[in-house]
Motif scaffolding. Structure first.
Motif, PDB file in Angstrom:
ATOM      1  N   THR A  14      -0.977  29.438   6.091  1.00 39.82           N
ATOM      2  CA  THR A  14      -2.071  28.589   6.566  1.00 39.82           C
ATOM      3  C   THR A  14      -2.063  27.241   5.853  1.00 39.82           C
ATOM      4  N   ALA A  15      -1.812  27.262   4.556  1.00 38.95           N
ATOM      5  CA  ALA A  15      -1.756  26.016   3.791  1.00 38.95           C
ATOM      6  C   ALA A  15      -0.639  25.113   4.301  1.00 38.95           C
ATOM      7  N   VAL A  16       0.517  25.699   4.576  1.00 41.63           N
ATOM      8  CA  VAL A  16       1.656  24.925   5.088  1.00 41.63           C
ATOM      9  C   VAL A  16       1.324  24.329   6.449  1.00 41.63           C
ATOM     10  N   VAL A  47      -2.267  16.251  -5.157  1.00 43.29           N
ATOM     11  CA  VAL A  47      -0.923  16.625  -4.694  1.00 43.29           C
ATOM     12  C   VAL A  47      -0.488  17.933  -5.342  1.00 43.29           C
ATOM     13  N   ALA A  48      -0.806  18.115  -6.629  1.00 45.10           N
ATOM     14  CA  ALA A  48      -0.449  19.354  -7.321  1.00 45.10           C
ATOM     15  C   ALA A  48      -1.144  20.552  -6.696  1.00 45.10           C
ATOM     16  N   VAL A  49      -2.416  20.397  -6.336  1.00 46.94           N
ATOM     17  CA  VAL A  49      -3.150  21.485  -5.674  1.00 46.94           C
ATOM     18  C   VAL A  49      -2.454  21.869  -4.376  1.00 46.94           C
ATOM     19  N   GLU A  52      -9.066  21.346   1.740  1.00 46.54           N
ATOM     20  CA  GLU A  52      -8.817  22.302   2.812  1.00 46.54           C
ATOM     21  C   GLU A  52      -7.684  23.247   2.454  1.00 46.54           C
ATOM     22  N   VAL A  53      -6.638  22.718   1.859  1.00 43.87           N
ATOM     23  CA  VAL A  53      -5.489  23.555   1.498  1.00 43.87           C
ATOM     24  C   VAL A  53      -5.859  24.534   0.384  1.00 43.87           C
ATOM     25  N   ALA A  54      -6.687  24.095  -0.569  1.00 46.20           N
ATOM     26  CA  ALA A  54      -7.039  24.940  -1.707  1.00 46.20           C
ATOM     27  C   ALA A  54      -7.764  26.212  -1.286  1.00 46.20           C
ATOM     28  N   ARG A 100     -12.252  22.568  -5.416  1.00 46.77           N
ATOM     29  CA  ARG A 100     -12.549  23.983  -5.640  1.00 46.77           C
ATOM     30  C   ARG A 100     -11.511  24.875  -4.977  1.00 46.77           C
ATOM     31  N   TRP A 101     -11.185  25.965  -5.683  1.00 41.15           N
ATOM     32  CA  TRP A 101     -10.328  26.983  -5.073  1.00 41.15           C
ATOM     33  C   TRP A 101     -11.157  27.980  -4.272  1.00 41.15           C
ATOM     34  N   ALA A 102     -12.457  27.982  -4.472  1.00 37.61           N
ATOM     35  CA  ALA A 102     -13.371  28.813  -3.686  1.00 37.61           C
ATOM     36  C   ALA A 102     -14.094  27.912  -2.689  1.00 37.61           C
ATOM     37  N   PRO A 103     -14.380  28.414  -1.501  1.00 40.40           N
ATOM     38  CA  PRO A 103     -15.079  27.587  -0.513  1.00 40.40           C
ATOM     39  C   PRO A 103     -16.438  27.112  -1.014  1.00 40.40           C
ATOM     40  N   GLU A 104     -16.867  25.956  -0.519  1.00 41.52           N
ATOM     41  CA  GLU A 104     -18.186  25.435  -0.871  1.00 41.52           C
ATOM     42  C   GLU A 104     -19.265  26.446  -0.498  1.00 41.52           C
ATOM     43  N   GLY A 105     -20.245  26.553  -1.373  1.00 39.14           N
ATOM     44  CA  GLY A 105     -21.343  27.479  -1.118  1.00 39.14           C
ATOM     45  C   GLY A 105     -21.085  28.876  -1.630  1.00 39.14           C
TER      46      GLY A 105
END
Length: 410
Positions: A105-107, A141-143, A96-98, A221-226
């Motif tokens: 938003t990630a925070v 965790v790194a992501v 979700e964060v990626a 993934r850094w891009a959303p699924e799909g």
């Protein structure tokens, strides 16, 4: 003089000692470790149900001394694709964060997980992780850390608590302690532990061959699924394939260790090193077109920019070549070399340090004349060209618009 078993034995013994790894007994250290050899009673190759158990099929308390001649700096087995139990929360959180649209938003996503006590529950279970699953948790965790803009922080520093979520910092610190690696938020973790074959091979193959020959997909993934893979996804997969193609460079480094500069086989090995580095450069060029055409968001470019600023995008295979040829000593000295290596696990840093010492005789060719010295300088120049090609690929990934073509491969 050729590389003797005594020299190779010294390299492996030194590496094991420096990395704090247990020393093997009753076996000749000069004997090559077979590719993909796992702990007794475990399977190697693609992920199996046993791989995703809480112990991941790993029962050993500490890793064996590392031999990059077997599979370079790739993990010994394919990374854990899906965690189980409580750790599925970390899986979901990292995914979700990626794909968050921005750092804020990630925070917020991390803060929400903290309020649900998910981070505390995970921290309390870190000590139960097997080494392999601890590496999998470290990648996730790194992501999260780099997505939130916290990648440069020391999770144990009091000042970090003023910037980042405290519960996440405690989880981060616990994972770092579990894998005995403080500065793992970098490409070696984000790329080499974040891939899987798109389809399961029908037979067991060594991990470097698996990464070279199979279509790879990111685990997180850094891009959303799909949606199509992003430039950041493709850069990390390109780095993994570069390591897989670079296995011969690790083996040549081991061959050159301890050789005298006037050994008749030294220029032959250096010519092979030049050919390998040209092949790695061609591999990077083959990645460029698809990477340039891939989508990229401002958040993904911010992640890349942060990693680049930290010196956290250096592929391990380039550091191995540098340990043989000594290029890093020029820009701007030993400090830069150690700065780049801090993102590698202790056993990998120890191996590189051993190469620094045992390849020192070969590096004296830099101060000589004659055909052998010319071959050595050609090897240095090919490494410089390879590094520039990789830098161009990173710049393409970070560009706001599709970048131009890379320089022609030599």
């Amino acid at each position: 003089m050729t590389t003797t078993p005594d020299v190779r034995r010294t390299i492996r013994a030194t590496t094991a000692t420096e990395a704090g790894a247990p020393r093997a007994t009753g076996a000749d250290p000069a004997v090559r470790i077979p590719a993909q050899a796992g702990p007794p009673g475990t399977r190697t190759g693609c992920t199996t149900p046993a791989d995703t158990t809480p112990t991941g099929g790993d029962t050993a308390g500490a890793p064996a001394p590392h031999d990059p001649c077997a599979h370079g700096f790739l993990p010994e087995r394919p990374p854990v694709r899906s965690m189980i139990g409580t750790w599925t929360r970390l899986d979901a959180l990292a995914r979700e964060v990626a794909v968050a649209t921005d750092r804020a938003t990630a925070v917020d996503i991390v803060a929400r997980a903290d309020r649900a006590d998910e981070l505390t529950a995970l921290r309390q279970r870190v000590s139960r992780l097997s080494p392999r699953n601890a590496e999998a948790a470290a990648m996730r965790v790194a992501v999260i850390a780099v997505s939130c803009g916290w990648g440069a922080l020391d999770p144990q520093a009091p000042a970090a608590r003023e910037v980042a979520n405290e519960a996440f910092l405690e989880l981060w610190a616990a994972i770092a302690h579990r894998i005995d690696h403080d500065q793992f938020v970098a490409l070696p973790t984000l790329a080499l532990h974040n891939w899987a074959p798109e389809r399961k091979p029908r037979r067991h193959i060594p991990i470097d061959q698996l990464a070279r020959t199979e279509q790879l997909v990111p685990i997180v993934r850094w891009a959303p699924e799909g949606q199509p893979l992003s430039r950041l996804d493709r850069l990390m997969l390109a780095a993994t394939r570069l390591e897989a193609h670079g296995i011969w460079l690790f083996r040549l480094a081991d061959t050159l260790a301890g050789r005298a500069p006037d050994d008749s086989s030294t220029p032959t090995a250096l010519r092979r090193l030049v050919r390998i580095q040209h092949a790695l450069r061609a591999q990077l060029h083959s990645e460029a077109a698809e990477l340039a055409a891939a989508p990229a968001t401002d958040q993904q470019r911010a992640v890349l920019a942060a990693l680049a600023e930290q010196g956290a995008l250096e592929p391990p295979v380039l550091q191995a070549a540098d340990a043989v040829l000594g290029i890093g000593g020029r820009r701007p000295g030993e400090g830069r070399r150690q700065h780049l290596r801090r993102h590698l696990p202790a056993q990998h840093r120890a191996w590189l340090s051993a190469m620094d010492r045992h390849c020192a005789p070969v590096r004296t060719l830099a101060h000589r004349g004659g055909p052998d010295a010319a071959v050595y300088r050609e090897a240095q120049e090919s490494l410089i060209a390879l590094r520039r090609t990789y830098t161009a690929l990173v710049q393409t990934a970070a560009a706001p618009t599709p970048g131009g073509p890379l320089p022609e491969a030599a």
